[in-house]
Design an enzyme around this catalytic site. Structure first.
Site, PDB file in Angstrom:
ATOM      1  N   GLU A   1       6.893   0.389  -4.895  1.00 14.22           N
ATOM      2  CA  GLU A   1       7.239  -0.955  -4.425  1.00 14.22           C
ATOM      3  C   GLU A   1       7.761  -1.845  -5.542  1.00 14.22           C
ATOM      4  OE1 GLU A   1       4.524   0.691  -3.445  1.00 14.22           O
ATOM      5  OE2 GLU A   1       4.840   0.914  -1.283  1.00 14.22           O
TER       6      GLU A   1
ATOM      7  N   HIS B   1      -4.670  -2.458   5.557  1.00 11.48           N
ATOM      8  CA  HIS B   1      -3.396  -2.353   6.270  1.00 11.48           C
ATOM      9  C   HIS B   1      -3.230  -3.379   7.375  1.00 11.48           C
ATOM     10  CE1 HIS B   1      -3.607   1.634   4.439  1.00 11.48           C
ATOM     11  NE2 HIS B   1      -2.340   1.795   4.692  1.00 11.48           N
TER      12      HIS B   1
END
Ligand SMILES: Cc1ncc(C[n+]2csc(CCOP(=O)(O)OP(=O)(O)O)c2C)c(N)n1
Ligand SMILES: [Mg+2]
Lengths: 325, 336
Positions: A60, A129
């Site tokens: 990322e 998440h």
């Protein structure tokens, strides 16, 4: 006009903008060969080839840096985070680089980059998440923050985002990808930033929300209407820039307001909304603004606990009744 | 593992009973994993769900060589096998998968966050690469306390491309802390093969670049995994320095339940490839070895399998009958 899902509207926006402007490219994990984790980018690799649809490693920081750096020298990247939870890895590139480069350069460098992907809570994805963190970005000067609730807005706002000369945080909701709606085919259909939309008119209480919160508020408003309580639902569409005027105009009419979001209530975006309403329409309020938000806990896995942690239409109804009491 | 019905081999031949234990553990992992999709489709399990089928030897060849308390294990979200290996009862795992109060994380964590600290298991981690920086800290604490102990840190081939992994490996090499890295190289990170994601696919070389010695191991053969891990653990315990095992393996099913539902995995691999790897099955391999050495018969293996299936069925029953977490536990555990 065509009927399509929210997820397809996002694909359409990217496809049209890539056809229009050769500087636009997309990058991210599983966006190409795999056809997108949520199928948002399905078919795009086949259509545009690997230079414009870049499959990345699970990196990322690299994704955010690649997008930011290439934007600084004139490309218009659209970087996908598989989910916004994983953008936490890239926070430095986002907050300390993308958001600030224009200011730090005295305006000499532009950074026309879009970071997009699914956010939102639910489906028992648990603590790491399942979370919504729009306030982190809205808090940071330099970002524009966009959170569409409907397919037409998803298309029109994403097209505006891609043409925008500043970094845009474009947060989709995984729970809305399947929502259907009419979407204009017009390739110049652009939804401007900073213009909220009244989704339902009412006279008793203003409900302010965005993303899936709008759907939750509409459901609450429908139920309340059966009891004779008419709510006005304001869909913000963009958090930054924020259309304070539309909110205040509505509150001046209804004299009551409930603000609602899925992110944590503590220091959540609702606190900002509430403050703006109190600052701008204090004399028009008949009661303090009510806030509805997620429970201030990491998202639990168990179904019953998760249900208790995520705000629902029942919570909105209770808040409306409290402010009207 | 306890309660195998097979006679232990005679004194001094400890390795043989270890191998039977490893066989039993691998079968237990396989049967438990085979049961979880059914529970998911019955809406008893939610969220993400990642199985370990095909990779059993990486756990069964290593974790039984650890000592608890004292040693620690960290793993990824693909963590059911690791919990079973440290000795977390199948029923507590199943109860966690079903979000029950009796689960090993009280229903708060779910499949990706199985945890059993008393047995040395510090938990699964839902963030790719996440366990590696943590392993540095656990290793540092072990070194600091000077009471021995090793931390075994599992992570995937895809995770090797995370920035935090490299920062931490450099620090592990620098501070010399007792961690055994197990890179579960199953060839894919979701739908992305190692070739498509990794400019230098020699993972051992990467560890060496950070001053950590290591080697490549065939993970379809639990004997080889055991042997390499045994040497590695000895080295770590003697020198206090980390070691790195890149272990090749293969996941038979999709990345997670979503990847299987849609057969999306057909975008990145074909059924022949899956079949080829299944031919090299680690459980069948070990069975052959045990049979050739007169350590097990087909009958005994079948009986063991029946017992294990009963254990898994009992775990499901236990979870089914367990209560959901109490609602007032929602705000508990945010702080200790
Ligand atoms: C930081 C981060 N990015 C993306 C993801 C989504 N994700 C979960 S597992 C996975 C693949 C990981 O592959 P690998 O490390 O090889 O482990 P494997 O799943 O093969 O065991 C991805 C991309 C994540 N969980 N965390
Ligand atoms: Mg992998």
């Amino acid at each position: 006009m065509a009927t399509m899902r929210y997820q397809q509207a996002i694909r359409l926006a990217m496809t049209e903008e890539m056809e229009r402007d050769p500087n636009v490219y997309i990058l991210g994990e599983e966006v190409g060969q795999y056809q997108g984790t949520y199928r948002v980018t399905e078919g795009m690799l086949q259509k545009f080839g690997p230079e414009r649809v870049v499959d990345t490693p699970i990196s990322e920081i690299g994704i955010a840096g690649m997008a930011t750096g290439s934007a600084m020298v004139g490309l218009r990247p659209v970087a996908e985070f598989m989910t916004w939870s994983f953008a936490l890895e890239a926070m430095d590139q986002l907050v300390n680089h993308a958001a600030k480069i224009t200011y730090m350069s005295g305006g000499r460098i532009q950074c026309p980059v879009v970071f997009r992907g699914p956010a939102g809570v639910g489906t028992q994805l648990s603590a790491q998440h399942s979370q919504s963190m729009e306030s982190w970005y809205a808090h940071t000067p330099g970002f524009k923050v966009v959170m569409p609730a409907f397919p037409d807005d998803a298309k029109g706002l994403l097209k505006t985002a891609i043409r925008e000369n500043n970094p845009v945080i474009f947060m989709e909701h995984a729970g809305l990808y399947g929502v259907q709606g009419d979407v204009p085919d017009d390739t110049e259909f652009l939804v401007p930033f900073g213009q909220a939309k009244i989704r339902r008119e009412g006279t008793h209480c203003t409900l302010v929300a965005y993303s899936r919160g709008v759907h939750i508020c509409l459901k609450a408003a429908e139920a309340l209407a059966k009891e004779g309580i008419e709510c006005e639902v304001v869909d913000l569409r963009t958090l930054v820039p924020l259309d304070t005027e539309t909110i205040l105009t509505s509150v001046r009419k209804t004299h009551h307001a409930v603000v609602m979001h899925e992110e944590w209530k503590n220091v959540g975006f609702g606190a900002e909304l509430s403050a703006r309403i109190h600052e701008g329409a204090f004399d028009d309020l008949d009661a303090p603004v009510e806030r509805v938000g997620g429970a201030d806990v990491p998202m639990p896995y168990a179904k019953n606990l998760e249900r208790a942690a995520i705000p629902t239409d029942a919570d909105v109804i209770a808040a409306v009744k409290k402010t009207l009491a | 593992m306890a309660n195998t019905t097979i006679e232990r081999s005679t004194e001094g031949d400890i390795q043989h009973s270890d191998l039977l234990d490893a066989y039993r553990l691998m079968l237990l992992i396989r049967r438990l994993e085979e049961s979880v999709y059914k529970a998911f489709h019955e809406a008893k399990i939610g969220g993400y769900l990642h199985r370990y089928d095909g990779m059993e030897a990486l756990v069964a060849g290593i974790i039984p060589q650890l000592n608890f308390p004292g040693d620690y294990v960290l793993s990824t979200y693909r963590d059911h096998a690791h919990a079973l290996a440290v000795g977390t009862p199948a029923r507590e795992i199943m109860a966690e998968l079903m979000g029950r109060a009796t689960g090993c994380a009280a229903g708060k964590g779910g499949s990706m966050h199985l945890t059993d600290p008393e047995r040395g298991f510090l938990g699964g981690d839902g963030i790719v690469g996440g366990p590696v920086p943590i392993s540095l800290g656990v290793g540092y604490a072990l070194k600091y306390r000077k009471q021995g102990g090793v931390c075994v840190c599992y992570f995937g081939d895809g995770a090797m491309n995370q920035g935090g992994v490299h920062e931490s490996l450099n620090m592990v090499g620098l501070y010399k802390v007792p961690v055994l890295y197990v890179l579960e190289n199953n060839k894919y990170a979701m739908g992305t093969s190692v070739e498509r994601s990794t400019s230098q696919p020699d993972f051992v070389l990467k560890a060496k670049a950070h001053g950590i010695d290591g080697e490549l191991v065939d993970g379809m053969d639990v004997l080889k995994v055991r042997e390499a891990a045994s040497r590695a653990l000895k080295h770590i315990r003697e020198t206090g320095e980390a070691y790195f095992l890149e272990i090749t393996c293969y996941r038979y099913v999709g990345h997670g339940i979503g990847d299987d539902n849609t057969k999306a995995w057909k975008t990145y691999r074909d059924e022949n490839e899956v079949d080829e790897w299944r031919q090299r099955d680690p459980i069948a391999n070990l069975y052959r070895y045990l049979e050739e050495n007169n350590l097990i018969t087909r009958e005994q293996s079948d009986k063991m399998d029946e017992e294990i299936k009963a254990e898994v069925a009992e775990a499901v029953r236990f979870a089914d009958e367990s209560p959901e977490p109490p609602l007032d536990s929602l705000y508990e555990n945010v702080y200790s």
